[in-house]
Design a protein around this motif. Structure first.
Motif, PDB file in Angstrom:
ATOM      1  N   ALA A   1       0.823  -1.214   0.000  1.00 32.00           N
ATOM      2  CA  ALA A   1       0.000   0.000   0.000  1.00 32.00           C
ATOM      3  C   ALA A   1       0.852   1.257   0.000  1.00 32.00           C
ATOM      4  N   ARG A   2       2.048   1.158   0.576  1.00 26.98           N
ATOM      5  CA  ARG A   2       2.936   2.325   0.639  1.00 26.98           C
ATOM      6  C   ARG A   2       3.967   2.326  -0.488  1.00 26.98           C
ATOM      7  N   CYS A   3       3.744   1.451  -1.507  1.00 21.53           N
ATOM      8  CA  CYS A   3       4.653   1.394  -2.666  1.00 21.53           C
ATOM      9  C   CYS A   3       6.092   1.196  -2.195  1.00 21.53           C
ATOM     10  N   PHE A   4       6.296   0.113  -1.461  1.00 21.15           N
ATOM     11  CA  PHE A   4       7.616  -0.167  -0.902  1.00 21.15           C
ATOM     12  C   PHE A   4       8.688  -0.105  -1.988  1.00 21.15           C
ATOM     13  N   ALA A   5       9.777   0.581  -1.682  1.00 18.32           N
ATOM     14  CA  ALA A   5      10.868   0.751  -2.647  1.00 18.32           C
ATOM     15  C   ALA A   5      12.162   0.226  -2.061  1.00 18.32           C
ATOM     16  N   TRP A   6      12.989  -0.310  -2.965  1.00 18.86           N
ATOM     17  CA  TRP A   6      14.297  -0.798  -2.546  1.00 18.86           C
ATOM     18  C   TRP A   6      15.281   0.340  -2.321  1.00 18.86           C
ATOM     19  N   ASN A   7      15.011   1.475  -2.903  1.00 15.49           N
ATOM     20  CA  ASN A   7      15.970   2.580  -2.825  1.00 15.49           C
ATOM     21  C   ASN A   7      15.318   3.849  -2.271  1.00 15.49           C
ATOM     22  N   PRO A   8      14.839   3.803  -1.026  1.00 15.30           N
ATOM     23  CA  PRO A   8      14.218   5.000  -0.459  1.00 15.30           C
ATOM     24  C   PRO A   8      15.274   6.058  -0.165  1.00 15.30           C
ATOM     25  N   THR A   9      14.806   7.252   0.146  1.00 11.97           N
ATOM     26  CA  THR A   9      15.720   8.330   0.529  1.00 11.97           C
ATOM     27  C   THR A   9      16.094   8.150   1.990  1.00 11.97           C
ATOM     28  N   LEU A  10      17.321   7.725   2.221  1.00 10.80           N
ATOM     29  CA  LEU A  10      17.805   7.464   3.574  1.00 10.80           C
ATOM     30  C   LEU A  10      18.586   8.671   4.090  1.00 10.80           C
ATOM     31  N   PRO A  11      18.749   8.784   5.401  1.00 12.10           N
ATOM     32  CA  PRO A  11      19.516   9.918   5.926  1.00 12.10           C
ATOM     33  C   PRO A  11      20.947   9.900   5.439  1.00 12.10           C
ATOM     34  N   GLY A  12      21.473  11.059   5.154  1.00 10.82           N
ATOM     35  CA  GLY A  12      22.864  11.157   4.724  1.00 10.82           C
ATOM     36  C   GLY A  12      23.816  10.874   5.886  1.00 10.82           C
ATOM     37  N   LEU A  13      24.875  10.169   5.586  1.00 10.72           N
ATOM     38  CA  LEU A  13      25.865   9.824   6.610  1.00 10.72           C
ATOM     39  C   LEU A  13      27.197  10.477   6.263  1.00 10.72           C
ATOM     40  N   ARG A  14      27.833  11.045   7.271  1.00 11.31           N
ATOM     41  CA  ARG A  14      29.133  11.673   7.061  1.00 11.31           C
ATOM     42  C   ARG A  14      29.937  11.572   8.351  1.00 11.31           C
ATOM     43  N   LEU A  15      31.160  11.124   8.206  1.00 12.99           N
ATOM     44  CA  LEU A  15      32.028  11.029   9.367  1.00 12.99           C
ATOM     45  C   LEU A  15      32.411  12.430   9.845  1.00 12.99           C
ATOM     46  N   GLU A  16      32.232  12.671  11.127  1.00 17.60           N
ATOM     47  CA  GLU A  16      32.605  13.941  11.726  1.00 17.60           C
ATOM     48  C   GLU A  16      33.919  13.781  12.496  1.00 17.60           C
ATOM     49  N   ARG A  17      34.438  14.886  12.981  1.00 18.53           N
ATOM     50  CA  ARG A  17      35.703  14.851  13.722  1.00 18.53           C
ATOM     51  C   ARG A  17      35.605  13.974  14.956  1.00 18.53           C
ATOM     52  N   ARG A  18      34.443  13.934  15.584  1.00 14.69           N
ATOM     53  CA  ARG A  18      34.305  13.115  16.794  1.00 14.69           C
ATOM     54  C   ARG A  18      34.333  11.620  16.490  1.00 14.69           C
ATOM     55  N   ASP A  19      34.114  11.256  15.215  1.00 15.70           N
ATOM     56  CA  ASP A  19      34.131   9.836  14.861  1.00 15.70           C
ATOM     57  C   ASP A  19      35.543   9.261  14.801  1.00 15.70           C
ATOM     58  N   TYR A  20      36.516  10.066  14.441  1.00 11.08           N
ATOM     59  CA  TYR A  20      37.852   9.527  14.183  1.00 11.08           C
ATOM     60  C   TYR A  20      38.529   8.963  15.432  1.00 11.08           C
ATOM     61  N   PRO A  21      38.467   9.624  16.603  1.00 12.88           N
ATOM     62  CA  PRO A  21      39.055   8.991  17.793  1.00 12.88           C
ATOM     63  C   PRO A  21      38.385   7.662  18.134  1.00 12.88           C
ATOM     64  N   VAL A  22      37.077   7.575  17.908  1.00 11.58           N
ATOM     65  CA  VAL A  22      36.366   6.333  18.193  1.00 11.58           C
ATOM     66  C   VAL A  22      36.790   5.242  17.210  1.00 11.58           C
ATOM     67  N   LEU A  23      36.992   5.615  15.944  1.00 11.19           N
ATOM     68  CA  LEU A  23      37.488   4.645  14.963  1.00 11.19           C
ATOM     69  C   LEU A  23      38.880   4.140  15.340  1.00 11.19           C
ATOM     70  N   VAL A  24      39.694   5.020  15.892  1.00  8.64           N
ATOM     71  CA  VAL A  24      41.029   4.597  16.351  1.00  8.64           C
ATOM     72  C   VAL A  24      40.902   3.559  17.461  1.00  8.64           C
ATOM     73  N   VAL A  25      39.937   3.750  18.344  1.00 13.32           N
ATOM     74  CA  VAL A  25      39.699   2.759  19.395  1.00 13.32           C
ATOM     75  C   VAL A  25      39.312   1.412  18.778  1.00 13.32           C
ATOM     76  N   GLY A  26      38.451   1.439  17.753  1.00 12.00           N
ATOM     77  CA  GLY A  26      38.083   0.208  17.075  1.00 12.00           C
ATOM     78  C   GLY A  26      39.276  -0.467  16.431  1.00 12.00           C
ATOM     79  N   VAL A  27      40.148   0.329  15.797  1.00 12.66           N
ATOM     80  CA  VAL A  27      41.356  -0.230  15.189  1.00 12.66           C
ATOM     81  C   VAL A  27      42.250  -0.855  16.258  1.00 12.66           C
ATOM     82  N   ALA A  28      42.314  -0.204  17.430  1.00 14.91           N
ATOM     83  CA  ALA A  28      43.113  -0.755  18.539  1.00 14.91           C
ATOM     84  C   ALA A  28      42.543  -2.101  18.997  1.00 14.91           C
TER      85      ALA A  28
END
Length: 235
Positions: free
Chosen positions: A201-228
């Motif tokens: 009924a809602r015309c389900f689509a495989w490619n809806p408009t999803l929120p944009g994602l962008r790595l911010e400065r606060r993400d990089y220290p956390v990524l370093v923790v993941g790499v560790a």
């Protein structure tokens, strides 16, 4: 209690979902490589930091994953019993107890992710990480599971409460399991039919408009923790 997304402005809420997925996977990989008393002590402190970053109480994910807790408790107890020769060996429970605690920490970290990441962000992260239709397929799967599973659990809870109100708790265990299980399956199929109709009924689509994602400065220290975490596997 069902673990679902709660809006907020904590550090974990503001991180890119891809960062959180990576750190969560790296944490699980590292803790499985260091299942020792010292290693688990370190990861307990790390888990506390993750809880603080998401402003999540440790009781919330523990209650959310309550159905899995009996299995984590039973495993060490079973290992203490020796059949040949018949007896009890408390030392045999140490290794499974460490393994159970390891799984508990992984579940707590997963609970923080569920509390701080919306379904749309999770779907967007999966579709960004996996290319093409494969990513869209898994993204839809993640979105449906996150939305559908809590509804099924709520249905089972209502069936159990209704059975109890009708003195169903006086029946035998097998009879109660049959009644609740049968009603749960019927409701699951009914929910599936309504979900399928709603998607069409809602015309389900495989490619809806999803929120944009962008790595911010606060993400990089956390990524370093993941790499560790990943690097610790090879140390």
């Amino acid at each position: 209690m069902i673990l679902t997304y709660h809006p907020g402005d904590s550090l974990a809420h503001r991180l890119d979902p891809r960062t959180k997925l990576f750190v969560q996977a790296a944490f699980a990989l590292a803790i499985f490589a260091h299942t020792t008393p010292r290693g688990l002590a370190v990861f307990t402190v790390v888990t506390g930091g993750i809880l603080a970053a998401g402003r999540v109480s440790p009781a919330d994910p523990i209650r959310g994953f309550a159905p899995a807790l009996p299995f984590l408790l039973i495993a060490p107890l079973v290992r203490t019993v020796s059949l040949s020769p018949l007896g009890i060996d408390p030392a045999a429970a140490v290794e499974p107890a460490l393994a159970s605690y390891r799984v508990l920490l992984v579940l707590v970290v997963s609970g923080v992710y569920l509390r701080t990441t919306s379904v749309r962000d999770s779907r967007a992260a999966v579709e960004r990480l996996l290319p093409g239709r494969i990513g869209r397929f898994f993204g839809v799967g993640v979105a449906l599971v996150f939305r559908f599973f809590p509804v099924l659990l709520a249905d089972l809870r209502r069936v159990r409460e209704a059975s109890k109100a009708r003195l169903g708790n006086e029946r035998s265990l097998s009879e109660r399991m049959r009644i609740i299980g049968t009603a749960g399956v019927r409701r699951a199929f009914a929910r599936s039919d309504r979900l399928s109709l709603a998607l069409r009924a809602r015309c389900f689509a495989w490619n809806p408009t999803l929120p944009g994602l962008r790595l911010e400065r606060r993400d990089y220290p956390v990524l370093v923790v993941g790499v560790a975490f990943v690097a610790s596997v090879f140390v």
